[in-house]
Design an enzyme around this catalytic site. Sequence first.
Site: not given
Ligand code: AMP
Length: 556
Positions: A186, A331, A444, A449
């Site tokens: 991650t 994940e 917040k 929010w």
């Molecule tokens: P990663 O594991 O690096 O792919 O990051 C995942 C996170 O990216 C998600 O839990 C979201 O917070 C953010 N994310 C992915 N796609 C989007 C989207 N289309 N809009 C908003 N946040 C996103």
Amino acid sequence: MLGLMQEHPLLISSLLDFAERHHGDGEIVSRRVEGDIHRTTWAGIARRSRQLANSLESAAVEPSGRVGTIAWNGYRHLELYYGVSGSGRVLHTINPRLHPDQVAWIINHADDQLLCFDLSFLPLVQAVHARCPAVRQWVALCEEDKLPVDSGIPHLLSYEGWIGGASAHYDWPRFDENMASSMCYTSGTTGHPKAALYSHRSTLLHAYAAALPDAMGISSRDAVLPVVPMFHVNAWGIPYAGALTGCKLVFPGPALDGKSVYELIESESVSFAAGVPTVWQMLLEHMDTGGLRFSSLDRTVIGGAACPPSMLRAFKERYGVEVLHGWGMTEMSPLGTVCTLKKKHLDLPMEAQLQILQKQGRGLFGVEMKIVDAQGSELPWDGQARGDLLVKGPWVVQEYFKGDGGAPLVPDAQGRGWFPTGDVATIDADGYLQITDRSKDVIKSGGEWISSIDIENIAMAHPAVAMAACIGVPHPKWDERPIIVVVTRRGAQLTKAKLLEFYKGKAVARWQIPDDVIFVESIPLGATGKMLKTQLREQLKEHRLADRQAEVTTNG
Ligand code: AMP
């Protein structure tokens, strides 16, 4: 009574066999690190993947042994995807944008036995190799004669020299489809990263789902450009969906600037492209400046971070390109939702359609979702209630590699485990998910929010704004108030007053309008191109707000 159908494990090697047999002449085009364009086919990839598998046998990489890659999107990386996993080893893709200390930590944590890298990452490998004693062999993804002399890396091999002499005959082993196939750490910004360990089964099911018409809708008639990197979450599964569908694959290598991406789209007649918003921002800027048009691109999937509605409009209205907004995470292999209209939406006016398409979209079959309140009670799908988003399904992690971080799943009343995404969202009655924030980015103010994404989206619609991040800063009365950090477009003029004026009349309550605008040269981006809002918060935690908002926020 059991069904009487054949027992046939879902293995990554079967994708490659299928691709070779059914669309062996399907094109794979790569811009190489060397700068030139390389062309091969699925048959070529299959042959060399078998040579690679034989080379892995010779190198005595054991079953389930990890093979690391630090590489751009290209045909050699594709061979590693198939040769490593297909032969029963685990492909460990490493994000080269991470700090060298983190890269070394990841290589050691994964117990990588062999590591293949593009020559552009030689300095990174030189910085880390001595700290990674378990790596028995380093392999540079290049021709024998391009191998750097005096690299300082003992016994460095060239990939071409290494696999070139190996036999192209190899019978892919058959094993349990639940065996591990690949892994990805991650992009966590705090603490050590944790790894998602994908299986053959999860990868194949994800590939099927990714290719469906209401997901990426990839077919054998497409030329697909994954700008999204193969070093992070398997390029959203496109290397697998490509083999499954027989589309042409076009790999951009290291050239991700607007000009290079545009030229590749045009020269290879790309019909479908995938990437994060920051990449498309560069592409749009290049097109706007040069007055350019697309001749082949008809849709693009944008995800990894929220796609600003202004970007969706720019693609659709200025360039006739359909945007598929997608959401997912490491994940989740990574796809969770993709936004496409339902039949009943087709007669809606364009504006109403765009309102829907701005959302992150509907869950794919294979991903169950729910939103819950602070007590864990499920919230309604009414498009209003927002809560923590949880998911479950066959391509969602059960736990992290080596049990890091303990048991991540949250059990429900039936004892079924749900993965907490860390995102805050609404889901409407039609099942469309809208992410309002990462839970740690939520602002917040006075107990209410504020969605940082909503506030950023409005700023992004201003023609002078290139990038915008909304964060909360401490406030004595309201706990936190939003401010917006802005990068302006090259040559554009913008003042704080003008930007704040722009918020008036937009879909935002008065008390949600930022209290301050801070102009910066650039916004820090993480290793996957996402804005590092936690870092901005840290940098600006001493920021003091002017009095203006004392009066405005009383409306909150
Ligand atoms: P990663 O594991 O690096 O792919 O990051 C995942 C996170 O990216 C998600 O839990 C979201 O917070 C953010 N994310 C992915 N796609 C989007 C989207 N289309 N809009 C908003 N946040 C996103």
